[in-house]
Design a protein around this motif. Structure first.
Motif, mmCIF file in Angstrom:
data_model
loop_
_atom_site.group_PDB
_atom_site.id
_atom_site.type_symbol
_atom_site.label_atom_id
_atom_site.label_comp_id
_atom_site.label_asym_id
_atom_site.label_seq_id
_atom_site.Cartn_x
_atom_site.Cartn_y
_atom_site.Cartn_z
ATOM 1 N N ASP A 1 0.780 -1.240 0.000
ATOM 2 C CA ASP A 1 0.000 0.000 0.000
ATOM 3 C C ASP A 1 0.811 1.290 0.000
ATOM 4 O OD1 ASP A 1 -2.382 -1.152 -0.340
ATOM 5 O OD2 ASP A 1 -2.999 -1.082 1.762
ATOM 6 N N GLY B 1 2.120 2.309 -2.574
ATOM 7 C CA GLY B 1 1.822 2.872 -3.888
ATOM 8 C C GLY B 1 2.817 2.437 -4.959
ATOM 9 N N LYS B 2 3.459 1.314 -4.727
ATOM 10 C CA LYS B 2 4.485 0.837 -5.657
ATOM 11 C C LYS B 2 3.883 0.454 -7.010
ATOM 12 C CE LYS B 2 6.671 -2.720 -4.147
ATOM 13 N NZ LYS B 2 6.321 -3.787 -5.101
ATOM 14 N N SER B 3 2.781 -0.282 -6.971
ATOM 15 C CA SER B 3 2.181 -0.708 -8.240
ATOM 16 C C SER B 3 1.698 0.501 -9.024
ATOM 17 C CB SER B 3 1.001 -1.644 -7.994
ATOM 18 O OG SER B 3 1.371 -2.639 -7.087
ATOM 19 N N THR B 4 1.119 1.451 -8.326
ATOM 20 C CA THR B 4 0.642 2.651 -9.007
ATOM 21 C C THR B 4 1.812 3.378 -9.669
ATOM 22 O OG1 THR B 4 -0.976 2.828 -7.221
ATOM 23 C CG2 THR B 4 -0.765 4.728 -8.685
ATOM 24 N N ASP C 1 0.400 14.210 -1.974
ATOM 25 C CA ASP C 1 -0.910 14.881 -2.007
ATOM 26 C C ASP C 1 -1.599 14.835 -0.641
ATOM 27 O OD1 ASP C 1 -0.891 12.071 -2.797
ATOM 28 O OD2 ASP C 1 -3.075 12.236 -2.917
ATOM 29 N N ALA D 1 2.033 9.357 -6.678
ATOM 30 C CA ALA D 1 1.901 8.393 -7.783
ATOM 31 C C ALA D 1 0.519 8.473 -8.408
ATOM 32 C CB ALA D 1 2.195 6.976 -7.290
HETATM 33 N N1 GDP Z 1 -3.471 9.644 -2.113
HETATM 34 C C1 GDP Z 1 -2.620 8.862 -2.719
HETATM 35 N N2 GDP Z 1 -2.894 7.559 -2.797
HETATM 36 C C2 GDP Z 1 -2.008 6.759 -3.420
HETATM 37 C C3 GDP Z 1 -0.821 7.270 -3.995
HETATM 38 N N3 GDP Z 1 -0.151 6.224 -4.565
HETATM 39 C C4 GDP Z 1 -0.912 5.133 -4.369
HETATM 40 N N4 GDP Z 1 -2.026 5.442 -3.678
HETATM 41 C C5 GDP Z 1 -3.115 4.541 -3.260
HETATM 42 O O1 GDP Z 1 -2.603 3.645 -2.291
HETATM 43 C C6 GDP Z 1 -3.181 2.354 -2.444
HETATM 44 C C7 GDP Z 1 -2.096 1.320 -2.654
HETATM 45 O O2 GDP Z 1 -1.456 1.559 -3.898
HETATM 46 P P1 GDP Z 1 -0.716 0.394 -4.709
HETATM 47 O O3 GDP Z 1 -0.049 1.059 -5.850
HETATM 48 O O4 GDP Z 1 -1.639 -0.727 -4.980
HETATM 49 O O5 GDP Z 1 0.345 0.015 -3.602
HETATM 50 P P2 GDP Z 1 1.398 -1.201 -3.498
HETATM 51 O O6 GDP Z 1 0.793 -2.174 -2.556
HETATM 52 O O7 GDP Z 1 2.611 -0.563 -2.934
HETATM 53 O O8 GDP Z 1 1.619 -1.719 -4.862
HETATM 54 C C8 GDP Z 1 -4.137 2.444 -3.620
HETATM 55 O O9 GDP Z 1 -5.425 2.663 -3.140
HETATM 56 C C9 GDP Z 1 -3.595 3.624 -4.391
HETATM 57 O O10 GDP Z 1 -4.566 4.228 -5.179
HETATM 58 C C10 GDP Z 1 -0.565 8.664 -3.882
HETATM 59 O O11 GDP Z 1 0.446 9.206 -4.342
HETATM 60 N N5 GDP Z 1 -1.498 9.413 -3.221
#
Ligand code: GDP
Lengths: 299, 526
Positions: free
Chosen positions: B28, B30-33, B162, B197
């Motif tokens: 969570d 935000g790595k995938s994003t 943000d 991201a």
């Molecule tokens: N507000 C905000 N939310 C983010 C940001 N980057 C990712 N998220 C949110 O954080 C959650 C996890 O992101 P994801 O990319 O799946 O994380 P991962 O588990 O690291 O791959 C999702 O609901 C994303 O939309 C960001 O820069 N700002």
């Protein structure tokens, strides 16, 4: 001076092939005559030059490939001095399995999936090179370069090994086999670029020309010989087409195009930006169907 | 047909450099994003997949119908995802100048094994943190692991800016905190970037919402960074011989990938571990002979003299050879459910050579969260320790910190064939050279001669209660009656004396076997 991305990808593929040659008991290269196979074969020649590659080529034939593919296959075997083994699943031959009466799923399963397992068992190959790339499909992103298969040729996600540095652990239990993908880290664009720069022979079908096609289920299918039963209202039309991937002709959709040079093809690719596998009928059977096919032993 | 060269081939002639990096972050962050954004931003996602992404974002996205970039990365079906043990995904994108290979590892418990695997081939690491949380235990852990693998450039991405109103204060506090911690890890360079991201700030382009940030966007950085590559630190030739190319009696070439330095025809080279010196005649390739070849290239050399060279040997610059030894100190990362045990032997693959390695004392393990050193006698899955290794023969090597390929190794279990550990050599222990083996005039052959018998060991294995002692006793009696000098080492009896201090833990069992083998070895010798 550091090397370019293609020089590094080339060196990586060569290193992988030499490692297999040194450690496998009986390796083989799966040769499907497409552009990826072409690039892989070329890399193998470079890896072992001046000797020919120390393994045979294996074509798991379905008897439904494009005619031009068979021509290139036989020519390349001659040119490389490698032994070419062609395997046709005898059961499929006997039953006359074809995509029209049996459907694409059964056709692919019996000729390719079963055929491949039969051929590997028949000759006792323990390692098989394949030209698959990780960028082909989302589910391939986690695939190892050395992918272990059980004695039943199944891919077991729990039984894959970590690959660190350039070190590949090639040891296996009796009956297990390994699929090795030297092009894992290449993208479609890398392959095209390499083919262009190295002048690697291709099946002419990759380049646009006037060919007889019918439109069927949304795809443009080339009528390559008279075995293809035409449906009511279908009359082959001459169209300028080319193919992005090659397989069994009744299952491979063409794209309308006038690009008859590689730079032309690349420009079209960059404009259209449609993924390569769209032309393959088998991928659309069911969601995650490639993944399932992999588990069952189709590459 | 062969593709014809045409005049309009600019796209096909561009040559790019290659950058491999890995990404670390907790669930969570935000790595995938972020990776999804990089892929889309570089234009590698085909139109049909973009359309699918839009549809999926509406259906299952977490962004209220807006594009959910993270969905681009979902690969295997969920159930498959659970089962996969080695969870590293490789993805690709490219700009005009560079091709990128991203090794992406998820943040869950199997992190060490996966992250180490991903980092082993990387030139640079991206470490993610959430702006609301700052430098957490996992940030430290990820940074330590990538530094251990020799990554020289760390990029700390402070994501979700943000959610803290793009505050410069928040950014600066986290940056200062991180730099202070990372000092001890010895990175060559650290870049810290404020990112959102989801909104795309400072991912592809610099954001107007962070006017106070003067540095590059993440993509700009990746596109231009020159990595201080650990592999380049050694500039003398190292070529592990991978394959001896011998198509006929007139050609004998030695093939391998150059892992350090350059080579030219005429160069004086040394073959290690034997130490023989010769000259390079030719660098043979299918494209014609080369005037020189450099690190990264896969080549075939022919040599001036008929020296003995085989797979596993190292060809090096004659006057800057690698060290040769059979005892080392090394860091080992354990990757298997069955623990690493002192005294057990494993196969070790280093370069193109496979040898047998026995783990002598494990000096300590490292708490990857605090970097504290803890005494231990075993290493469990995902633990990292420093230990001594003893090999069954001499090998040529360089310390990992000067060259990854001549100093990095994997350990393989001899029974299961699994890759159970990965390691990095520090230095050779001189013990073997210092404690010279006492040469004895009365030797094994002389002793055997006066007994008129051939020394031999019979080892009975089987489950407890299988009848080993009974059979051994009968054989012993029979041999004795034939006038043979014998001795029976009974497993239970040995535990009364020599191995009185050992219990039945896995570690103790290995030590028990080790001691019995040593005694047996002495007896065979005697
Ligand atoms: N507000 C905000 N939310 C983010 C940001 N980057 C990712 N998220 C949110 O954080 C959650 C996890 O992101 P994801 O990319 O799946 O994380 P991962 O588990 O690291 O791959 C999702 O609901 C994303 O939309 C960001 O820069 N700002």
């Amino acid at each position: 001076m550091s090397l370019t991305h293609l020089e590094l990808l080339e060196a990586e593929a060569i290193q992988i092939m030499r490692e297999v040659a040194a450690e496998a008991e009986k390796p083989v290269m799966l040769y499907s005559i497409g552009k990826d196979s072409g690039a892989m074969l070329h890399l193998a020649r470079k890896a072992f030059y001046p000797a020919p590659p120390p393994f045979p080529l294996l074509h798991v034939d379905t008897t439904w490939k494009f005619r031009e593919m068979y021509e290139l296959r036989d020519r390349m075997a001659k040119e490389t001095g490698m032994e070419l083994l062609v395997h046709k699943n005898p059961e499929a031959v006997a039953k006359g399995i074809n995509p029209f009466t049996h459907g694409s799923a059964v056709h692919t399963d019996v000729w390719k999936t079963e055929g491949l397992k039969q051929a590997l068992d028949k000759y006792g190959f323990d390692v098989a090179f394949g030209g698959a790339r990780r960028d082909e499909e989302k589910s391939r992103a986690k695939e190892r370069v050395f992918s272990f298969r059980s004695a039943q040729h199944r891919w077991d996600p729990k039984n894959q090994r970590p690959e660190l540095w350039k070190l590949y652990n090639t040891r296996k239990q009796k009956g297990e086999s390994i699929r090795v993908f030297p092009l894992s880290n290449w993208t479609e664009m890398d392959v095209w670029q390499y083919i262009y720069l190295e002048g690697i022979p291709l099946v002419p079908l990759y380049f646009a020309a006037e060919r007889p096609v019918v439109k069927r289920d949304g795809a443009l299918i080339m009528v390559d010989d008279d075995r293809m039963p035409l449906r009511d209202g279908e009359t082959p039309e001459m169209k300028s087409i080319r193919f992005r991937t090659l397989g069994c002709y009744p299952l491979t959709g063409a794209v309308e195009s006038t690009a008859n040079t590689l730079p032309g093809i690349i420009r079209e690719m960059q404009q259209a930006k449609v993924s390569e596998r769209q032309g393959r009928v088998i991928d659309h059977d069911a969601p995650s169907s490639m993944e399932q096919k992999k588990q069952e032993g189709y590459f | 047909m062969r593709p014809q060269r045409t005049a309009d081939d600019a796209d096909l002639r561009v040559t790019k450099s290659l950058l491999r990096f890995n990404t670390c972050g907790s669930v969570d962050d935000g790595k995938s994003t972020l990776i999804g954004r990089l892929l889309v931003g570089s234009g590698v996602i085909p139109t049909d997949q973009m359309a699918a992404l839009e549809a999926d974002s509406k259906r299952v996205g977490t962004r209220g119908g807006e594009l959910d970039y993270a969905l681009l990365l979902d690969g295997l079906s969920a159930e498959r995802e659970q089962g996969i043990t080695i969870d590293v995904s490789y993805r690709f994108f490219a700009t005009e100048k560079r091709k990128f290979i991203v090794a992406d590892t998820p943040g869950h418990e199997q992190y060490t094994r996966n992250m180490v695997t991903g980092a082993s081939t990387s030139d640079l690491s991206i470490i993610l943190t959430d702006s609301r949380k700052g430098v957490l235990t996992q940030t430290r852990r990820h940074s330590y692991l990538v530094s251990l693998l020799g990554i020289r450039h760390a990029v700390l991405v402070i994501n979700k800016m943000d959610l803290v109103d793009y505050s410069q204060d928040v950014f600066q506090a986290i940056e200062a905190d991180y730099r202070k911690f990372a000092e001890q890890l010895g990175f060559g360079a650290i870049t810290v970037i404020p990112v959102s991201a989801v909104n795309g700030d400072n991912v592809i382009e610099r954001s107007t919402r962070t006017p106070w940030y003067q540095g590059p966007s993440l993509m700009e950085l990746l596109d231009t960074v020159e990595v201080d590559d650990a592999r380049q630190r050694l500039d003398a030739l190292r070529l592990p011989v991978q394959w001896v190319n011998r198509p006929n009696l007139d050609f004998r070439g030695f093939s391998g990938t150059i892992v350090a330095g350059t080579v030219r025809p005429g160069d004086e080279v040394r073959i290690q571990p034997s130490g023989k010196v010769t000259k390079v005649s030719k660098i043979v390739t299918m494209d014609g002979p080369l005037e020189s070849a450099t690190v990264g290239q896969a080549v075939t050399l022919t040599l001036a003299d008929e020296v003995d060279v085989s797979r596993g040997d190292l060809i090096v610059k004659a006057d800057s050879p690698a060290e040769v030894a059979n005892q080392f100190e090394a860091t080992v990362v354990w990757m298997n459910e069955a623990p690493l045990l002192r005294g057990r032997s494993y196969l070790m693959k280093i370069g193109t050579k496979v040898v047998t390695a026995t783990i002598s004392p494990i000096k300590h393990k490292v708490n990857v969260n605090t970097l504290e050193e803890i005494a231990t006698s075993t290493l469990a899955l995902n633990e990292i320790g420093v230990c001594n290794l003893e090999l069954d023969r001499q090998i040529a090597f360089d310390p990992y910190k000067v060259n990854r390929d001549t100093g990095g190794f994997i350990l393989i279990d001899r029974m299961t064939n699994d890759t159970v550990g990965a390691g990095m050599l520090h230095f050779a222990l001189r013990r073997a050279q210092n404690v010279h083996w006492q040469a004895q005039d009365v030797n094994k052959a002389a002793r055997a001669a006066i007994k008129g018998q051939k020394p031999c060991l019979l080892w009975y294995t089987g489950l407890s209660g299988a009848g080993k002692s009974t059979i051994a006793n009968l054989v012993d009696k029979r041999l004795h009656s034939m006038n043979r000098h014998t001795y029976l080492l009974d497993g239970d009896n040995v535990r009364h004396g020599l191995n009185k201090d050992l219990g039945f833990t896995a570690a103790d069992r290995v030590e028990n076997i080790r001691r019995i083998s040593e005694v047996a070895k002495l007896m065979v010798d005697a």
